[in-house]
Enzyme design. Structure first.
Site, PDB file in Angstrom:
ATOM      1  N   GLU A   1      -5.039  10.761  17.877  1.00 57.85           N
ATOM      2  CA  GLU A   1      -4.928  10.399  16.454  1.00 57.85           C
ATOM      3  C   GLU A   1      -6.010  11.025  15.578  1.00 57.85           C
ATOM      4  O   GLU A   1      -5.710  11.594  14.530  1.00 57.85           O
ATOM      5  CB  GLU A   1      -4.981   8.879  16.300  1.00 57.85           C
TER       6      GLU A   1
ATOM      7  N   ASN B   1       2.339   9.579   8.129  1.00 56.17           N
ATOM      8  CA  ASN B   1       1.904   8.408   8.884  1.00 56.17           C
ATOM      9  C   ASN B   1       1.466   8.842  10.266  1.00 56.17           C
ATOM     10  O   ASN B   1       2.029   9.773  10.833  1.00 56.17           O
ATOM     11  CB  ASN B   1       3.087   7.429   9.006  1.00 56.17           C
TER      12      ASN B   1
ATOM     13  N   GLU C   1      -8.966   8.586  20.348  1.00 50.00           N
ATOM     14  CA  GLU C   1      -9.971   9.644  20.527  1.00 50.00           C
ATOM     15  C   GLU C   1      -9.338  11.001  20.802  1.00 50.00           C
ATOM     16  O   GLU C   1      -9.754  12.011  20.242  1.00 50.00           O
ATOM     17  CB  GLU C   1     -10.896   9.287  21.713  1.00 50.00           C
TER      18      GLU C   1
ATOM     19  N   GLY D   1      -9.775   0.985  10.213  1.00 48.22           N
ATOM     20  CA  GLY D   1      -9.939   2.250   9.499  1.00 48.22           C
ATOM     21  C   GLY D   1     -10.607   3.370  10.270  1.00 48.22           C
ATOM     22  O   GLY D   1     -11.244   4.235   9.675  1.00 48.22           O
TER      23      GLY D   1
ATOM     24  N   LEU E   1       7.406   0.289   4.219  1.00 47.68           N
ATOM     25  CA  LEU E   1       7.717   0.598   2.821  1.00 47.68           C
ATOM     26  C   LEU E   1       9.211   0.889   2.717  1.00 47.68           C
ATOM     27  O   LEU E   1       9.771   1.579   3.564  1.00 47.68           O
ATOM     28  CB  LEU E   1       6.896   1.804   2.369  1.00 47.68           C
TER      29      LEU E   1
ATOM     30  N   HIS F   1       1.299   7.483  14.096  1.00 48.19           N
ATOM     31  CA  HIS F   1       1.861   6.436  14.959  1.00 48.19           C
ATOM     32  C   HIS F   1       1.340   6.642  16.384  1.00 48.19           C
ATOM     33  O   HIS F   1       1.358   7.775  16.882  1.00 48.19           O
ATOM     34  CB  HIS F   1       3.398   6.488  14.936  1.00 48.19           C
TER      35      HIS F   1
ATOM     36  N   ASP G   1       9.343   5.001  11.067  1.00 51.61           N
ATOM     37  CA  ASP G   1       8.948   6.011  12.058  1.00 51.61           C
ATOM     38  C   ASP G   1      10.032   7.068  12.281  1.00 51.61           C
ATOM     39  O   ASP G   1      10.056   7.728  13.324  1.00 51.61           O
ATOM     40  CB  ASP G   1       8.567   5.352  13.403  1.00 51.61           C
TER      41      ASP G   1
HETATM   42  C1  GAR Z   1      -3.865   3.220  14.848  1.00 52.02           C
HETATM   43  O1  GAR Z   1      -3.754   3.288  16.244  1.00 52.02           O
HETATM   44  C2  GAR Z   1      -2.572   3.666  14.200  1.00 52.02           C
HETATM   45  O2  GAR Z   1      -1.952   4.713  14.862  1.00 52.02           O
HETATM   46  C3  GAR Z   1      -1.755   2.410  14.305  1.00 52.02           C
HETATM   47  O3  GAR Z   1      -2.665   1.376  14.023  1.00 52.02           O
HETATM   48  C4  GAR Z   1      -3.984   1.763  14.387  1.00 52.02           C
HETATM   49  C5  GAR Z   1      -4.896   1.617  13.197  1.00 52.02           C
HETATM   50  O4  GAR Z   1      -6.234   1.814  13.555  1.00 52.02           O
HETATM   51  N1  GAR Z   1      -0.634   2.440  13.410  1.00 52.02           N
HETATM   52  C6  GAR Z   1       0.549   1.903  13.675  1.00 52.02           C
HETATM   53  O5  GAR Z   1       0.778   1.283  14.701  1.00 52.02           O
HETATM   54  C7  GAR Z   1       1.610   2.119  12.631  1.00 52.02           C
HETATM   55  N2  GAR Z   1       2.917   1.868  13.160  1.00 52.02           N
HETATM   56  P1  GAR Z   1      -7.347   2.197  12.473  1.00 52.02           P
HETATM   57  O6  GAR Z   1      -7.278   1.145  11.358  1.00 52.02           O
HETATM   58  O7  GAR Z   1      -8.627   2.079  13.242  1.00 52.02           O
HETATM   59  O8  GAR Z   1      -7.092   3.582  11.969  1.00 52.02           O
END
Ligand code: GAR
Length: 199
Positions: free
Chosen positions: A181, A108, A178, A13, A94, A110, A151
């Site tokens: 995202e 989302n 960092e 999270g 989903l 990615h 995606d």
């Molecule tokens: C993040 O890097 C997110 O972009 C990725 O999982 C991680 C979750 O980290 N999502 C995917 O790969 C979706 N296809 P977080 O729980 O620390 O936010």
């Protein structure tokens, strides 16, 4: 009235935390009112509780089928009057019967520059491993609308991140989080929340 946001999570999270920390600064038009996890042990739930945000856990195995799981998710989201759904490390795909209920209302994050290293099977560290295996010199993150194609929805924002010599999937994941995202996701949540206020 602020746009009511639910954040769907499965793991640590850190993106949820970035959204929580952005409330009142970058994220002004929306408010996180609910965090939903498909994993009861997700640390993201703890982050939500610490921030005083309502939480819900919906387990696929308790629901019995993907369809029942999605119906339960919809029920919880409706109960809380959710207008925008943010997938932040939500590690389950989903189907159209869910995504079609929320057109242009699910986003989302990615961890690559879509259309590279995306779609079914590309999630979490696997995405960064694939980028390193391919040998690309630049990767990044993408925030996009979610539709029935994994995606495959319209891109909202992207940010490039350089790969460095000696990177491992873990070091690369951290840098992409960092530099890309944690910056992009709150900005995109704000943009979409503000747009939904005008609908
Ligand atoms: C993040 O890097 C997110 O972009 C990725 O999982 C991680 C979750 O980290 N999502 C995917 O790969 C979706 N296809 P977080 O729980 O620390 O936010």
């Amino acid at each position: 009235m602020k746009t009511k946001i639910a954040v769907l999570v499965s793991g640590g999270g850190t993106n949820l935390q970035a959204l929580i920390d952005a409330q009142g600064s970058v994220l002004k038009s929306g408010e996180i009112v609910l965090v939903v996890s498909n994993n009861a042990g997700a640390y993201a739930l703890e982050r939500a509780r610490k921030a005083g945000i309502a939480t819900a856990v919906v387990l696929k195995k308790e629901c019995g089928s993907q369809q029942a799981f999605e119906e339960k998710l919809k029920e919880v989201l409706t109960e809380h009057g959710i207008e925008l759904i943010v997938l932040a490390g939500f590690m389950t795909i989903l189907t159209e019967s869910f995504t079609a209920c929320y057109p242009q209302r699910i986003i989302n994050v990615h961890p690559s520059l879509i259309p590279s290293f995306c779609g079914e099977g590309f999630y979490g560290l696997r995405v960064h491993q694939a980028a390193l295996d391919y040998g690309v010199k630049v990767t990044g993150a993408t925030v996009h609308f979610v539709n029935e194609i994994p995606d495959g929805g319209k891109i909202i924002a992207q940010k490039a991140v350089y790969i460095e010599d000696g990177d491992t999937p873990e070091t690369l994941q951290r840098r992409v989080m960092e530099q890309a995202e944690w910056v992009l996701l709150p900005q995109a949540a704000e943009t979409v929340s503000a747009a939904l206020q005008k609908v």
